[in-house]
Design a protein around this motif. Structure first.
Motif, short mmCIF file in Angstrom:
data_model
loop_
_atom_site.label_atom_id
_atom_site.label_comp_id
_atom_site.label_asym_id
_atom_site.label_seq_id
_atom_site.Cartn_x
_atom_site.Cartn_y
_atom_site.Cartn_z
N GLY A 55 -8.78 71.50 4.59
CA GLY A 55 -8.04 70.25 4.46
C GLY A 55 -8.63 69.32 3.41
O GLY A 55 -9.82 69.34 3.14
N LYS A 56 -7.77 68.54 2.81
CA LYS A 56 -8.15 67.67 1.71
C LYS A 56 -9.26 66.69 2.08
O LYS A 56 -10.19 66.48 1.31
CB LYS A 56 -6.92 66.93 1.19
N SER A 57 -9.18 66.10 3.25
CA SER A 57 -10.18 65.12 3.66
C SER A 57 -11.57 65.76 3.78
O SER A 57 -12.55 65.24 3.26
CB SER A 57 -9.77 64.47 4.98
N ASP A 58 -11.64 66.88 4.47
CA ASP A 58 -12.91 67.57 4.68
C ASP A 58 -13.50 68.07 3.35
O ASP A 58 -14.68 67.86 3.07
CB ASP A 58 -12.69 68.75 5.64
N VAL A 59 -12.68 68.70 2.53
CA VAL A 59 -13.15 69.22 1.24
C VAL A 59 -13.56 68.06 0.32
O VAL A 59 -14.59 68.13 -0.35
CB VAL A 59 -12.07 70.10 0.58
N SER A 60 -12.79 66.98 0.32
CA SER A 60 -13.10 65.82 -0.51
C SER A 60 -14.45 65.23 -0.14
O SER A 60 -15.28 64.94 -1.01
CB SER A 60 -12.05 64.73 -0.34
N ASN A 61 -14.68 65.04 1.14
CA ASN A 61 -15.91 64.38 1.59
C ASN A 61 -17.12 65.30 1.55
O ASN A 61 -18.19 64.88 1.10
CB ASN A 61 -15.72 63.81 3.01
N ARG A 62 -16.98 66.52 2.02
CA ARG A 62 -18.15 67.37 2.20
C ARG A 62 -18.46 68.27 1.01
O ARG A 62 -19.58 68.79 0.92
CB ARG A 62 -17.99 68.20 3.46
N TRP A 63 -17.52 68.48 0.10
CA TRP A 63 -17.82 69.25 -1.11
C TRP A 63 -17.85 68.32 -2.32
O TRP A 63 -18.87 68.14 -2.96
CB TRP A 63 -16.81 70.38 -1.34
N VAL A 64 -16.73 67.70 -2.62
CA VAL A 64 -16.62 66.91 -3.85
C VAL A 64 -17.60 65.73 -3.84
O VAL A 64 -18.49 65.65 -4.68
CB VAL A 64 -15.18 66.42 -4.08
N ARG A 65 -17.45 64.83 -2.91
CA ARG A 65 -18.25 63.60 -2.93
C ARG A 65 -19.73 63.84 -2.66
O ARG A 65 -20.57 63.13 -3.19
CB ARG A 65 -17.66 62.58 -1.96
N GLU A 66 -20.06 64.83 -1.83
CA GLU A 66 -21.47 65.11 -1.54
C GLU A 66 -22.16 65.90 -2.66
O GLU A 66 -23.38 65.89 -2.75
CB GLU A 66 -21.62 65.88 -0.23
N THR A 67 -21.39 66.58 -3.50
CA THR A 67 -21.98 67.49 -4.49
C THR A 67 -21.87 67.01 -5.92
O THR A 67 -22.73 67.32 -6.74
CB THR A 67 -21.30 68.88 -4.37
N ILE A 68 -20.85 66.26 -6.26
CA ILE A 68 -20.53 65.95 -7.64
C ILE A 68 -21.69 65.29 -8.40
O ILE A 68 -21.86 65.54 -9.59
CB ILE A 68 -19.23 65.12 -7.74
N ASN A 69 -22.49 64.49 -7.73
CA ASN A 69 -23.59 63.81 -8.41
C ASN A 69 -24.91 64.57 -8.37
O ASN A 69 -25.92 64.07 -8.84
CB ASN A 69 -23.78 62.40 -7.83
N THR A 70 -24.90 65.76 -7.82
CA THR A 70 -26.13 66.56 -7.73
C THR A 70 -26.22 67.64 -8.79
O THR A 70 -27.24 68.32 -8.89
CB THR A 70 -26.27 67.22 -6.35
N ILE A 71 -25.14 67.78 -9.57
CA ILE A 71 -25.12 68.83 -10.60
C ILE A 71 -24.54 68.29 -11.90
O ILE A 71 -23.80 67.31 -11.90
CB ILE A 71 -24.31 70.07 -10.15
N ASN A 72 -24.89 68.94 -12.98
CA ASN A 72 -24.35 68.62 -14.31
C ASN A 72 -23.90 69.90 -14.99
O ASN A 72 -24.36 70.98 -14.66
CB ASN A 72 -25.42 67.97 -15.20
N ASN A 73 -23.02 69.71 -15.97
CA ASN A 73 -22.66 70.77 -16.90
C ASN A 73 -22.18 72.04 -16.21
O ASN A 73 -22.67 73.13 -16.50
CB ASN A 73 -23.85 71.05 -17.82
N LEU A 74 -21.22 71.90 -15.33
CA LEU A 74 -20.64 73.05 -14.66
C LEU A 74 -19.81 73.84 -15.66
O LEU A 74 -19.01 73.27 -16.41
CB LEU A 74 -19.78 72.55 -13.50
N ARG A 75 -20.01 75.15 -15.68
CA ARG A 75 -19.31 76.02 -16.61
C ARG A 75 -18.81 77.26 -15.89
O ARG A 75 -19.49 77.77 -15.00
CB ARG A 75 -20.23 76.44 -17.75
N LEU A 76 -17.64 77.75 -16.30
CA LEU A 76 -17.09 78.99 -15.75
C LEU A 76 -16.92 80.01 -16.86
O LEU A 76 -16.62 79.66 -17.99
CB LEU A 76 -15.70 78.76 -15.14
N SER A 77 -17.07 81.23 -16.48
CA SER A 77 -16.74 82.34 -17.37
C SER A 77 -15.74 83.21 -16.62
O SER A 77 -16.09 83.86 -15.63
CB SER A 77 -18.00 83.12 -17.73
#
Length: 143
Positions: A55-77
């Protein structure tokens, strides 16, 4: 979190997958959590190791908001991708710079595998419906 390096055959569908992921990565790397959250579907699911968020609320709070400031320069191949009129996916590997947890802690590098599934809504908007990250242990990095 995601720059696709897709071999493009010129089809509009592949360009759409690339653009969806590029928009997501740009928002993530610029730390725009509200933009990232706006790209999530209401029924989005996120899996990483033992964690399964629903669900959007759970993913927003526990993945996006908790993680976004702990990493930089995310890249995909990108290794594999496909699209039809309602679903688009990309899968491959990712790398990221992991910020130190404290002043005496080292920076790190994270890497692993990912899959992202986008779903087109009735309103024509594409939303992230499923994301799965399987990462290796973070490697300490000396500067």
């Amino acid at each position: 979190m995601f720059t696709f390096l897709v071999a493009c055959n010129g089809s509009k569908e592949e360009m759409d997958v690339q653009q969806l992921n590029q928009d997501f990565i740009s928002a993530w790397n610029s730390k725009d959590s509200e933009k990232v959250v706006s790209m999530l579907g209401e029924d989005v699911q996120f899996l990483q190791g033992e964690m399964h968020l629903r669900g959007k609320s759970d993913v927003s709070n526990r993945w996006v908001r908790e993680t976004i400031n702990t990493i930089n320069n995310l890249r995909l191949s990108n290794v594999s991708s496909a699209v039809d009129e309602n679903l688009a996916y990309g899968a491959g590997t990712f790398t990221v710079d992991v910020l130190p947890a404290g002043p005496q802690e080292p920076h790190g590098t994270g890497e692993g595998n990912y899959i992202m599934l986008w779903k087109k809504g009735e309103d024509g908007e594409w939303k992230l419906n499923y994301a799965q990250l399987e990462d290796l242990p973070v490697q300490a990095r000396n500067f």
